[in-house]
Design an enzyme around this catalytic site. Sequence first.
Site, PDB file in Angstrom:
ATOM      1  N   GLU A   1       1.091   1.480  -5.233  1.00  0.00           N
ATOM      2  CA  GLU A   1       2.197   0.546  -5.452  1.00  0.00           C
ATOM      3  C   GLU A   1       2.521   0.361  -6.921  1.00  0.00           C
ATOM      4  OE1 GLU A   1      -0.240  -0.002  -3.324  1.00  0.00           O
ATOM      5  OE2 GLU A   1       0.681  -0.441  -1.381  1.00  0.00           O
TER       6      GLU A   1
ATOM      7  N   HIS B   1      -2.085 -10.114   4.891  1.00  0.00           N
ATOM      8  CA  HIS B   1      -0.764  -9.591   5.230  1.00  0.00           C
ATOM      9  C   HIS B   1       0.177 -10.691   5.721  1.00  0.00           C
ATOM     10  CE1 HIS B   1      -2.862  -5.728   5.081  1.00  0.00           C
ATOM     11  NE2 HIS B   1      -1.699  -5.157   5.017  1.00  0.00           N
TER      12      HIS B   1
HETATM   13  C1  LIG Z   1      -2.680  -1.848  -1.332  1.00  0.00           C
HETATM   14  C2  LIG Z   1      -2.222  -1.580   0.059  1.00  0.00           C
HETATM   15  N1  LIG Z   1      -1.170  -0.780   0.261  1.00  0.00           N
HETATM   16  C3  LIG Z   1      -0.740  -0.508   1.513  1.00  0.00           C
HETATM   17  C4  LIG Z   1      -1.346  -1.048   2.599  1.00  0.00           C
HETATM   18  C5  LIG Z   1      -0.888  -0.733   4.030  1.00  0.00           C
HETATM   19  N2  LIG Z   1      -1.861   0.217   4.616  1.00  0.00           N
HETATM   20  C6  LIG Z   1      -2.851  -0.204   5.409  1.00  0.00           C
HETATM   21  S1  LIG Z   1      -3.870   1.032   5.892  1.00  0.00           S
HETATM   22  C7  LIG Z   1      -2.996   2.175   5.027  1.00  0.00           C
HETATM   23  C8  LIG Z   1      -3.402   3.617   5.040  1.00  0.00           C
HETATM   24  C9  LIG Z   1      -4.736   3.846   4.425  1.00  0.00           C
HETATM   25  O1  LIG Z   1      -5.035   5.206   4.428  1.00  0.00           O
HETATM   26  P1  LIG Z   1      -6.513   5.727   4.189  1.00  0.00           P
HETATM   27  O2  LIG Z   1      -7.037   5.119   2.935  1.00  0.00           O
HETATM   28  O3  LIG Z   1      -6.487   7.206   4.241  1.00  0.00           O
HETATM   29  O4  LIG Z   1      -7.362   5.127   5.363  1.00  0.00           O
HETATM   30  P2  LIG Z   1      -7.249   5.432   6.917  1.00  0.00           P
HETATM   31  O5  LIG Z   1      -6.246   4.481   7.470  1.00  0.00           O
HETATM   32  O6  LIG Z   1      -6.840   6.855   7.082  1.00  0.00           O
HETATM   33  O7  LIG Z   1      -8.609   5.172   7.441  1.00  0.00           O
HETATM   34  C10 LIG Z   1      -1.919   1.571   4.378  1.00  0.00           C
HETATM   35  C11 LIG Z   1      -0.940   2.287   3.543  1.00  0.00           C
HETATM   36  C12 LIG Z   1      -2.420  -1.930   2.359  1.00  0.00           C
HETATM   37  N3  LIG Z   1      -3.042  -2.552   3.362  1.00  0.00           N
HETATM   38  N4  LIG Z   1      -2.849  -2.146   1.100  1.00  0.00           N
END
Ligand SMILES: Cc1ncc(C[n+]2csc(CCOP(=O)(O)OP(=O)(O)O)c2C)c(N)n1
Lengths: 328, 328, 322, 322
Positions: free
Chosen positions: A59, A128
Site C-alpha cells: 500500500e 477491518h
Molecule cells: C496490509 C494489508 N493489505 C491488504 C490486506 C487484505 N488482504 C488480506 S489477506 C491478503 C492476501 C495475503 O496474501 P499472502 O500473504 O500470500 O497470504 P495467503 O492469503 O496466500 O495465505 C490481502 C491482500 C490486509 N489484510 N492487510
Amino acid sequence: MKDSRYIRAIGEGLAEELDRDDRVFMLGEDLVDAGPFSVTRGLAERFGTRRIRNTPISESAFLGLAVGAAIAGLRPIVEVMTMDLFTVCMDPLVNHAAKMRYMFGGQYSVPLVVLTATGAGVGAGPHHSQSLEAWFAHVPGLKVVMPSTPYDAKGLLKAAIRDDDPIIYAWHKGLLSRMGQVPEEEYTVPIGVADVKREGSDVTIVATGLMVHQALSAADGMEEAGISAEVVDPRTISPLDTATIVASVKKTGRLVVVHEAVKDFGIGAEVAAVVAEEAFDYLDAPIKRIGLPFTPIPFSRNLENALLPTADHIARAAREACGVPVEQ
Amino acid sequence: MKDSRYIRAIGEGLAEELDRDDRVFMLGEDLVDAGPFSVTRGLAERFGTRRIRNTPISESAFLGLAVGAAIAGLRPIVEVMTMDLFTVCMDPLVNHAAKMRYMFGGQYSVPLVVLTATGAGVGAGPHHSQSLEAWFAHVPGLKVVMPSTPYDAKGLLKAAIRDDDPIIYAWHKGLLSRMGQVPEEEYTVPIGVADVKREGSDVTIVATGLMVHQALSAADGMEEAGISAEVVDPRTISPLDTATIVASVKKTGRLVVVHEAVKDFGIGAEVAAVVAEEAFDYLDAPIKRIGLPFTPIPFSRNLENALLPTADHIARAAREACGVPVEQ
Amino acid sequence: MGFSNERFVGMYRSLLLLRKLEEKAVEMTMTGQLWGWLHSYLGQEAVAVGVCAHLRNDDFVASTHRGRGHFLAKGLDPKRMLAEVLSRQDGVCGGKGGEIHIADWERGIIGSTGIVGGILSTATGVAFACQYQGTDQVVTCFFGDGASNQGSFHESLNLASVWQLPVLFVCENNGYGEFTRQQDSMRVTDIAIRAQAYDIPGVVVDGDNVLTVSAATEEAVARARSGAGPTLLECKTHRWLGHYTGDPQGYRSKEEMEECRRTDPIPRFQNHLMEKGLLTEEAAQQIEEDVDREVAAAVEFALDSPMPLPETALTDVYSKAP
Amino acid sequence: MGFSNERFVGMYRSLLLLRKLEEKAVEMTMTGQLWGWLHSYLGQEAVAVGVCAHLRNDDFVASTHRGRGHFLAKGLDPKRMLAEVLSRQDGVCGGKGGEIHIADWERGIIGSTGIVGGILSTATGVAFACQYQGTDQVVTCFFGDGASNQGSFHESLNLASVWQLPVLFVCENNGYGEFTRQQDSMRVTDIAIRAQAYDIPGVVVDGDNVLTVSAATEEAVARARSGAGPTLLECKTHRWLGHYTGDPQGYRSKEEMEECRRTDPIPRFQNHLMEKGLLTEEAAQQIEEDVDREVAAAVEFALDSPMPLPETALTDVYSKAP
Ligand SMILES: Cc1ncc(C[n+]2csc(CCOP(=O)(O)OP(=O)(O)O)c2C)c(N)n1
Ligand SMILES: Cc1ncc(C[n+]2csc(CCOP(=O)(O)OP(=O)(O)O)c2C)c(N)n1
Ligand SMILES: [Mg+2]
Ligand SMILES: [Mg+2]
C-alpha cells in the site's frame, strides 16, 4: 432518475470518469477481479489492465506511486481496501500528497482519489472495521468525503476525481446494497457542501455515513412524540460545511452529533466545538455526541452490536435534548 | 527541590527507570550518540548497548519489535525521532500495540513507551514540526501524555514506564532548555490527571505542551485588565481528565482552548465538546479555540511565526470571552 | 562514453559549482546566516554530476535531505536554490520548503522531502506516468544507504520491477545514516545486492569517480529508456562533514574524517582531464573564476531577497483557495 | 532427523487433525454457522506440522489470517480454537478475535492479525526478548508470499539479521495473494532469494512434503537456538480453496484447482510411513477415528458455548479498568 444500489452508483461513477478522461486510472489489490467488495466489477474488461491495475500488497508504495503519477499529470484513483490499512501508508498520504503542493510553493497539484471501505457491523473484526476519518480531517491539504446514499456516492466520486487535490473517499461497507435514486444524466455533487437529508425544527442531528440512515429512522420514530428532527449529512468531512450546520442549529436550538467512529476525539467533537463557538447563543440544551465507546471493534456479532450506535441511541439523545426523555 | 532543565529531567527519568528495572531498555535511531536532541546523553555509557540500542532507519520494524518485546515481558522505551515520523509506523502502534490486549481477550499487556518530539518554532519545516496527538487520542488502547514542565516531564515519564499499557510520550522541542523545579526525591506524576497550573476565576484556559507557557504569560498580562484566568494543563491527553476541566469551567463560566496542532479536528475540539455537553448550563460565553491555521508548517521563520499561536492570541480570545476585548 | 570534450569540461565545472556553493552554504550556516540545519553534500559531488550528465532536460530527478548537489546538477538556478535554503521570497519554493524540501518542476526536479525513503515511491510514480503516457523520459531517484532499510525502498523497487518502470534508483552510500555506521544497520556490505530481491540489475561503483558513475548511469538510463526497467546503482562515496553542520561527530575518529577526503572527486577528475589534454591550467583557472562569480552572485541574490510575506503562509494549501 | 517413531506418527495425526477440523470449519461456513469469512488452510498442512514439529512448548509462533494450522500444530486446544472461530464465550480470545485474530500466550502462540505482514515485527520482538533475557527459546513467524511485498517484511528481516535474533521466518508460498498470482506481484520466483538482502540463509523446500519442511526447519531452529541468527524458509505449497470460503475464483482455471491437490501432503506422508513400516492400515484407521472424535468434540464444544456477554465488549481495552 432511476433506482440504483450504492455499489452500482460507485461503479458507474468510476466507469464514467474513466471513459471521459484517459488520465484517470485505478490502482489497488485485486481490482481486476473486482476485489473482495466487487466495487470495480467489469472495469478491467472494459478499460483494460493499462488503466485498471492489480498491485502487490504494498500500500505504501502504490499510494506513493499514485502521488507521483498525480504530480506528473495523471489522475489516479487508488483503492486502500479498508480504512484500517492506512496505518501502513500514512506517509505518502499525509507527508507527501497533502503537503507537496504547499511546501514547494504551489508548483504543482496532487489530484488523487483514495477509495476506501469504512465501517463495522459486518463481522470484519478489529482490523477491518475502523472509521478513522478524524485522522485525515486533521491534515491540511487533504479532503475527506463520506457518501451515505447512491446519489451522493456517484456525485461525490465524480467531483472528487475532477478535483485537483488529494481526497479520501470513504464508503461504508454496510451501505453497499442500499438502494436510492440516481439521475440518468450526468451530474456531480460538490465537495464541501452538506445536505439536509430531512428538514425539522426541534433538533438538529448531524450524522455521517451509515449513521445518516439511523438518524433518519430515529427522526421518523420521534414524529409521533411530536419532535421534529432535522438531519444534516455533511457528506464532506473536510472541508466541513459549518455554515449549513450552524444555520440548522440556529433554527432548532439543539444538536445531536452521531458517527460510527469512537466518540472521543472524533469528528463529532469538531462539529460540537464549531457550534459551541458559532451558535452558542442559539443553543437551548447541551450538545450531545454519540459514537462508538472507547474500544476496538470486537469480532463477535453480539459484541459488535453492543457497541455500534443505533437509531435508538440517537432518538434517546434527541429526546433528552428536547426535554422529552423516554422513560427507562 | 532543585532547578532542572526539561531535557535533563527527561534524561533523569530515563536513567532512574533503567536503573530500577532491567526489563526497561531503549530503542531508536542514534540513541547511543544521544540523537539529534541529545535526550539520551550518557545513557549508553552508563547502561551499555544491550539496553540502549541504535536501530536501522526502520521505524515500523523497531516499533513493532518493541511491541513484541513488551508482550514477552520487557518494558521497551522507543524513540520515534519526531511525531511526523509516525506516518511510517502507525501500524505497529495502532493496529498492534493498541489492540492486541483487547482482541486476544486480555491475555497479555503491551507496556510500551514511545518517546517523540513534537512541536514547531525551531525551523524544522513541514516534516519535522507537526503536532499529531489528536490521532493517537482517537485510538482506544493507547494513552497520550504531553509534559509542559521539567517536573511533569520526569514524573509522567516514570509513571509511563511503569504503566502496563502503550503510551505516547510527546515532549516539545521548544521546551528542551526550559528550567523548572524538580524534587530531589523519587516521584511520579499520575497518568490521566490534569494540573491547574494557575488558579483564576473569570476564564479557564486549557492549554497543552508549549502553549501552557503562552497561556500563563497571557494570564499574567490579563491581570492588569482585571481578568483572573485559570490555566489548566491536561498533561495527559488520553485519558483526558475531563473532571478537572469541567470543574474549572463550572467555576469560571468561560473557556478558551489552545494547542499548537491545527485547530480543525484537534484535541481542542474534544475539550470544547465535553464542556458543551457537561458544563453547558455554566457557560457564560461561546467557547473559543485557538490552534494552528489549517496549513502545513512552512520552513521560513517568519512564515512559521505567522502561524503559531501566541500569548497575544490567547489573551485576545480570553478577553473577548470575558467581554473585555482589546481595542484594535 | 560518447561525450564531447565540452561535455566533460562541463562536468568538471559542475563539480566545482557544487563544491563551492556548498562550502559557501556551510560557511553561512556556521556564521548564523542560515535558519535551520544544513545537511552538507561536500564529498559526494561526483554522484550527482556523474548521474545527471546522462539525463535530458525533460527527465526527472527526486532527491533527499542532502539534495543540493542533485538540484544543481539537474539545472536548478543556484540563485533560486540558495534563496530557498535561506528561506527567502525568491527561493524556488517561496521559502516554504527550505533546505530539505525543494522542488523545481520545470527542471524535472520532483522534490526532496524530510521523510527518509519517502520520495522513492513518488519518484516511481512519475516513472509510471512516463510509461503510461508512452514518453521515453526516465526518472532518477537518489537516496542514502540508511534509506535502504526503510520499507518504502523494498516496496518501491518491487513495484518498479513488476511494471518495468523507467527509473534509476541511485543509492549514495556514504557509510552513515546520521551518527550510525552502515555496518550497524545492515549486514550486507553492498546495498546493490538487494536488487536481486526484485530481479533487477544491481551495480556498485566508486562514487567518488565521476567517470565510473557516469559509465554505469549511461547503461542504466539506456535500459530504462528502452523499456527494460529499473536499475539499482550503488555509489560508494564519503560524507566529509557531520550529518548536519554543527554535528560534533563524536562517533567518528579524526583519522577517518581526514581519510575520507582522500578520494576527493575533483582533483581526480581534473587530473584525468589534464592527462587527456581536455583541460589546461588556464582553462581550469578560468572555470574556477567563473564558478566563483556564479556563487557570489547566488549569495548576493539570496541575501538580497526579502523574507516571504507572512500572508503567503496561508496560500498553496489547496489548488483553489476555499 | 532424530525423531522417534511415535513422533512421526504424531505428525501424521497432526496433519489429519488440521485437515479434518478445517474441512469442518469450511462446511460450517458454507452452511452459515460461522459469522464472517474463513481463510482456509486446506492443502498447506505440511508446513505447519513440519515446522512446529521442531518447536518446544516454550518456543513461540506468530501467524496470519490463514492461521488455524499453525495454532493447532503449536498445541492450541481445538475446542477453544473452534469456539473462537465461531466467536463464542469459550473461544481462546473470548470471541473478540474471531477467525483472524487468535493468540494463546500460554502455548507460545503470540497471535495473528488482520494486517498482512503486520505480525513480522512483533514476532521479531518476541525473539528480541528471548535474546535479551538470555533464554534459548526461538520464534517462528509464518506469513504468505503476498506479505513478502510489504515493507514490514524487509525491515523486520533486516533488524533480525543485524541483531542475529532467534527467529525463523517461514514464507508459505501458495502462489496467490487473494486473487493475484505471485508472478503478477513480483518478478522473482523464489522469495527465499530475498534473504540475500540481509545476509541470512534463504532456503526453498517443497512445502507439501512434511519431511522436507521438517528437515529444513530442524537446521534453521538449531541455528537460531545456538545464537547464529534468523533464517528465511520458503515452503512452496498450494491453497486448495479460494482466498476465503465463497471466493468464486474466477481468476483460476478448473484444471489448476484440481491440479493443485495432486501434491496432497497427507497420502504422501502416509505412504512414506507405511513403506518404512511405521504405520499400519489398522493404526491409520485408529488415528482417523480418533481425530474424527476430536473434531466432533470440538464442534460440539464450540456450538454449545454461548455468545459472549455484551458487557465484555468493554473490557480488556486497558490493563487496569479506568
Ligand atoms: C496490509 C494489508 N493489505 C491488504 C490486506 C487484505 N488482504 C488480506 S489477506 C491478503 C492476501 C495475503 O496474501 P499472502 O500473504 O500470500 O497470504 P495467503 O492469503 O496466500 O495465505 C490481502 C491482500 C490486509 N489484510 N492487510
Ligand atoms: C523516516 C525517517 N526516519 C528518521 C529520520 C531522521 N533522519 C534524517 S536524515 C537521517 C539519516 C539518513 O541516512 P542516509 O539515508 O544514509 O542518508 P545520508 O544522510 O547519509 O545522506 C535520519 C535518520 C527521518 N527524517 N525520516
Ligand atoms: Mg548515508
Ligand atoms: Mg499467498
